[in-house]
Write a protein that holds these residues in place. Structure first.
Motif: not given
Ligand code: 4NP
Length: 154
Positions: A23-24, A26-28, A31, A63, A140
């Protein structure tokens, strides 16, 4: 770059680490550039979904662990991955013993690598719901540090 998270059962900590870090990434917007997987040192949960408590706690934070299935780490993983991150000292010692002499993978203890307050992600399997929240808090924080490292290495 290829990153593998490893715990004992591959149903609580390492799938959570994988879900959080995916997820981190993807957000950045990173991915597509990093392969992420998880595995367990033990064989008991091969082919099984993640622990229902871990899945529920993760989903509450956004998540999704539902697609993940347990697998056992193997010597071949030391060729497939650049970075193998153990959740606790025991996982680290087991991986060290498994690591082929000519392996190119870097093996480390996930939290120690980023000098967080704790060295280990504690095993939540036999505890209560707060253990799963604590695991996610640690993952996290560590994931944010790993994301920084990955940005520097790409
Ligand atoms: P994990 O937790 O290593 O975080 O996946 C455990 C899951 C199962 C067992 C131990 C730890 N077990 O003994 O079955």
């Amino acid at each position: 770059m290829r990153v593998l998270f490893v715990c004992l059962g591959n149903i609580c900590r390492s799938p959570s680490a994988e879900g959080v870090f995916r997820q981190q990434l993807l957000q950045a917007g990173l991915d597509g550039l990093v392969d992420v997987d998880s595995a367990g040192t033990g064989p008991w949960h091969v082919g099984k979904p993640a622990d229902s408590r871990a899945t529920a706690a993760a989903l509450q934070r956004g998540y999704d662990l539902s697609a993940l299935r347990g697998r056992q780490v193997s010597r071949a993983d030391f060729d497939r991955f650049d970075l193998i991150l153990a959740m606790d000292h025991s996982n680290f010692a087991d991986l060290k013993a498994l690591q082929p002499a000519n392996s190119r993978a870097e093996l480390d203890l996930y939290l120690r690598r980023y000098q967080l307050d704790e060295d280990e992600v504690p095993d939540p399997y036999y505890g209560g719901a707060d253990g799963f929240e604590h695991v996610l808090d640690l993952l996290e924080n560590a994931g944010a540090q790993l994301l920084n490292e990955v940005r520097g290495r790409l």
